[in-house]
Design an enzyme around this catalytic site. Structure first.
Site, PDB file in Angstrom:
ATOM      1  N   GLU A  18       3.416  -2.256  -6.689  1.00 34.44           N
ATOM      2  CA  GLU A  18       4.237  -3.043  -5.769  1.00 34.44           C
ATOM      3  C   GLU A  18       4.218  -4.537  -6.078  1.00 34.44           C
ATOM      4  OE1 GLU A  18       3.531  -1.993  -1.670  1.00 34.44           O
ATOM      5  OE2 GLU A  18       4.230   0.051  -2.030  1.00 34.44           O
ATOM      6  N   GLU A  33      -1.390   1.259  -6.160  1.00 34.53           N
ATOM      7  CA  GLU A  33      -0.339   0.737  -5.283  1.00 34.53           C
ATOM      8  C   GLU A  33      -0.204  -0.781  -5.440  1.00 34.53           C
ATOM      9  OE1 GLU A  33       1.926   2.133  -3.481  1.00 34.53           O
ATOM     10  OE2 GLU A  33       1.277   4.221  -3.454  1.00 34.53           O
ATOM     11  N   GLY A  50       0.817  -1.212   0.000  1.00 36.96           N
ATOM     12  CA  GLY A  50       0.000   0.000   0.000  1.00 36.96           C
ATOM     13  C   GLY A  50       0.842   1.249   0.000  1.00 36.96           C
ATOM     14  N   SER A  55      -4.245   4.692  12.963  1.00 39.07           N
ATOM     15  CA  SER A  55      -3.476   5.932  12.856  1.00 39.07           C
ATOM     16  C   SER A  55      -2.045   5.703  13.298  1.00 39.07           C
ATOM     17  CB  SER A  55      -4.098   7.022  13.728  1.00 39.07           C
ATOM     18  OG  SER A  55      -5.364   7.383  13.226  1.00 39.07           O
ATOM     19  N   GLU A 101      10.657  -7.733  -2.262  1.00 42.22           N
ATOM     20  CA  GLU A 101      10.219  -9.118  -2.196  1.00 42.22           C
ATOM     21  C   GLU A 101       8.758  -9.122  -1.772  1.00 42.22           C
ATOM     22  OE1 GLU A 101      12.936 -11.211   0.388  1.00 42.22           O
ATOM     23  OE2 GLU A 101      11.675 -13.003   0.413  1.00 42.22           O
TER      24      GLU A 101
END
Ligand SMILES: [Zn+2]
Length: 166
Positions: A87, A83, A67, A102, A134
């Site tokens: 990724e 994302e 993320g 948070s 990875e």
């Protein structure tokens, strides 16, 4: 935040209108600061959770959820799927928003993590990229230590509300 963007006087950081905030004592403008929202992804394959080994600081070399930060002109779903692709090279869909956690005082400031469950269409394209070196699956009950407590808290929300326990 050092100078007022209305009158260019130097700001002070002190109590005003119920909280400590940067504000200008000349023109009384309050300069609000807000947490940065992230799309933080719960990606399951059977009972395995996909994690990425972080390739950048903070917490380089540690495992975390896939993320990242929302960017301007994109909504939460677009941020999540961007994302995801950057990724992991995977394509999928947002199934649900599970909750938020948070994280205060990071090098990026305060962060609001928004946890989303992602369904993957096709696992065959999986390949670590961008900010991770990875990508691996872990039994959700035997995860390694994670880079951020806020990630573990999201996983706890997921386990409590979205998985069937025997
Ligand atoms: Zn001012």
């Amino acid at each position: 935040m050092k100078y007022c963007n209305q009158c260019s006087a130097e700001n002070t950081f002190s109590y005003i209108d119920g909280n400590n905030r940067f504000h200008c004592t000349i023109c009384n403008t309050i300069h609000y600061q807000n947490p940065k929202p992230t799309a933080t992804l719960i990606i399951m394959n059977q009972n395995k959770l996909l994690l990425g080994k972080r390739d950048r600081n903070p917490a380089k070399g540690q495992w975390g959820l896939i993320g990242g930060f929302m960017e301007l002109n994109e909504n939460l779903e677009q941020a999540a799927l961007r994302e995801l692709y950057e990724e992991t090279q995977l394509r999928g869909a947002v199934k649900s928003i599970i909750g938020t956690t948070s994280h205060f005082n990071t090098i990026f400031g305060d962060v609001l993590l928004i946890g989303l469950i992602i369904e993957i269409y096709d696992w065959s394209t999986l390949k670590a990229g961008d900010d991770i070196s990875e990508a691996s699956f872990f039994d959700i009950d035997k995860l390694p230590d994670l880079a951020f407590e806020s990630h573990q808290e999201l996983i706890n929300i997921f386990k409590k509300n979205y998985t069937r326990r025997n």
